[in-house]
Write an enzyme that holds these catalytic residues in place. Structure first.
Site, PDB file in Angstrom:
ATOM      1  N   GLU A  19       0.833  -1.209   0.000  1.00  0.00           N
ATOM      2  CA  GLU A  19       0.000   0.000   0.000  1.00  0.00           C
ATOM      3  C   GLU A  19       0.869   1.261   0.000  1.00  0.00           C
ATOM      4  OE1 GLU A  19      -1.137   1.929   3.422  1.00  0.00           O
ATOM      5  OE2 GLU A  19      -1.105   0.156   4.712  1.00  0.00           O
ATOM      6  N   LYS A 153      -4.768  -2.102  13.991  1.00  0.00           N
ATOM      7  CA  LYS A 153      -4.130  -1.011  14.724  1.00  0.00           C
ATOM      8  C   LYS A 153      -4.713  -0.927  16.135  1.00  0.00           C
ATOM      9  CE  LYS A 153      -3.064   1.755  10.621  1.00  0.00           C
ATOM     10  NZ  LYS A 153      -3.732   1.020   9.559  1.00  0.00           N
TER      11      LYS A 153
END
Length: 525
Positions: A19, A153
């Site tokens: 990404e 996360k």
């Protein structure tokens, strides 16, 4: 797609998608640039080809040059691009970094099954009230790409994220000996993954199983941060709570929240979170590359039939999908055919053709006995065709009451020039996606799939989608100028391995793709 990436995909070498939001919004310049270069180098060192995804002036790029990496890393006004942002960003000619969701879409369209990132998005804390849920989760539920990350996360609600992934039907597995689901900066989250894979071979088997089922959903492989560089869970949690409070007071929400939180936590932990972030990204790149290499080996072995097979198993057949025609060829004795209703002397003969039938006939004569999918009527021609094709496997060919077998009549001059051609081909519309999908298992195992331009567009798109998901070799015979462009009306053509156009068909394909005609071609015979 960068030529080196396209070449690697064509040669069936392992490719890793990466990404670019981590470059554009995750770290400051120049650290983001050095990180991007280092991650690509780790992928190469471990035997795979890195394909960083980004958007430049309204075009998706799969595989970036060093200059393009530098542009993304140093630019201030690039967009964070998820699924919802893609149409606007492309239509406006903007540049941006792709999120997990945006990268998965590009990877899948390019035919890359494994994607490495730091950590995926998820359900935000308080998400049960705000409904702030990352598009990464829904993307995992509808795009068949394996994502290798350090879990979710830790600024997010990990428990609710795992519940949401279950709802989306996403297979989640921790990597290593434990089912403990990692929390990005930390190795423990207090939650268990549903499954775990011990090594890259087990992970590759899981991914291959998912792709083979054709579920259209992804896999999440959660890799814990290396022990020696993992941050203390308590230190991170305290920093998260403080950063959340500051975000609320400043009214920071939506896609601006995650970059703010990561930057604030880095400040509050004195850089420890950033050190862990770099370590986990590097580790994920190493693990993901090893998984991609193992998956590539597994897929090659299966395609070549090198895996152990029971003695009574029949080797998979090639599959041919296309038309059957009865051809009437009328050849005049004279070079000029007289008009005005006059009878021209000549010879008329009947032959059996159709591009798909011809391909299936040739493969049969080579001893490969393909499964042939086509359609004929129950009329005066059908028995003749079946008798003529007795050496072929015609068991799956549709025979339809009330329909006419396809016929073609060509009138040619004595020199072989076509004067006029007439065709009754409507029955080819019966070679539908629904009919072909009944033979999905045969298609998924086929060493070669041949399809001709007589087949309806939706059927061609269905076969190309299967080819992408199962890495099938597909040969496309364009048939004629008016049918040649069918796979090129969408991204379907990217799944084709071979194509055999004549010059007119190639021109038509070129026009459909919007490419200029090379000088001199328009005058070629």
């Amino acid at each position: 797609i960068q030529p080196s990436i396209q070449e690697a995909l064509m040669e069936e070498r392992p490719v890793i998608a990466l990404e670019s939001t981590i470059i554009t919004h995750g770290m400051a310049y120049p650290q983001n640039l050095s990180m991007a270069r280092e991650v690509e180098e780790i992928v190469r060192t471990n035997g795979a080809v890195p394909a960083t995804v980004g958007i430049f002036r309204g075009r998706i790029h799969v595989g970036l040059t060093d200059e393009e990496l530098e542009f993304l890393a140093s630019s201030k006004n690039v967009v964070k691009v998820s699924r919802r942002d893609l149409p606007f960003v492309l239509s406006q000619g903007l540049s941006g970094g792709t999120t997990v969701s945006g990268t998965m879409i590009a990877a899948h369209k390019a035919g890359i099954p494994v994607f490495v990132t730091g950590g995926i998005g998820g359900v935000h804390r308080g998400g049960e009230n705000s409904l702030d849920v990352s598009a990464d989760l829904t993307e995992l539920g509808r795009t068949p790409v394996a994502v290798v990350s350090a879990g979710v996360k830790s600024i997010l609600d990990i428990g609710r994220t795992l519940e949401y992934l279950e709802t989306q039907g996403v297979c989640v597995a921790a990597f290593g000996e434990s089912r403990e689901f990692p929390a990005f900066f930390s190795r423990q989250s207090g939650f268990q993954a549903p499954y775990h894979v011990r090594d890259e071979e087990e992970a590759a088997e899981l991914i291959a199983s998912t792709l083979g089922l054709g579920l259209s959903s992804g896999v999440l492989i959660a890799v814990p941060c290396p022990q020696e560089r993992a941050a203390s869970g308590q230190v991170i949690e305290e920093a998260i709570q403080q950063a959340l409070g500051e975000a609320r007071s400043k009214g920071i929400t939506g896609k601006e929240l995650t970059p703010f939180m990561l930057q604030k936590i880095n400040e509050l932990t004195g850089g420890k979170s950033l050190d862990s972030n770099l370590a986990l990204i590097q580790n994920n790149a190493r693990v993901g590359s090893c998984i991609a290499v193992a998956l590539s080996k597994l897929q090659r072995a299966r395609r070549k039939g090198n895996l152990p097979r029971r003695a009574d198993t029949i080797p998979p057949q090639p599959v041919v999908i296309g038309g059957i025609n009865v051809d009437f060829i009328a050849k005049a004795q004279n070079p000029v055919i007289l008009g005005g209703g006059q009878t021209n002397a000549g010879r008329v003969r009947r032959t059996f053709g159709g591009v798909g039938r011809n391909l299936a006939d040739c493969l049969s004569r080579l001893g490969l006995t393909p499964l042939f999918l086509s359609a004929i009527g129950k009329d005066e021609h059908s028995e003749s065709i079946l008798h003529y094709c007795h050496h072929m496997d015609m068991s799956a060919v549709l025979q339809l009451e009330g329909k006419s077998t396809a016929t073609y009549c060509a009138v040619i001059t004595s020199t072989g020039e076509l004067s006029v051609g007439l065709g009754d081909m409507d029955i080819h519309h019966q070679i539908t996606e629904r009919y072909v999908s009944q033979f999905k298992e045969n298609l998924c195992q086929a060493p070669l799939v041949c399809i001709d331009g007589n087949v309806p567009l939706s059927t061609i798109q269905y076969v190309c989608q299967l080819a992408r998901e199962h890495q099938l070799a597909v040969c496309y015979e364009p048939t004629d100028e008016n049918k040649a462009s069918k796979p090129f009306l969408s991204d379907s053509w990217k799944a084709l391995t071979y194509i055999s156009p004549n010059l007119q068909e190639l021109r038509a394909i070129n026009r459909t793709l919007g490419n200029p005609l090379p000088a001199g071609i328009e005058y070629s015979e």
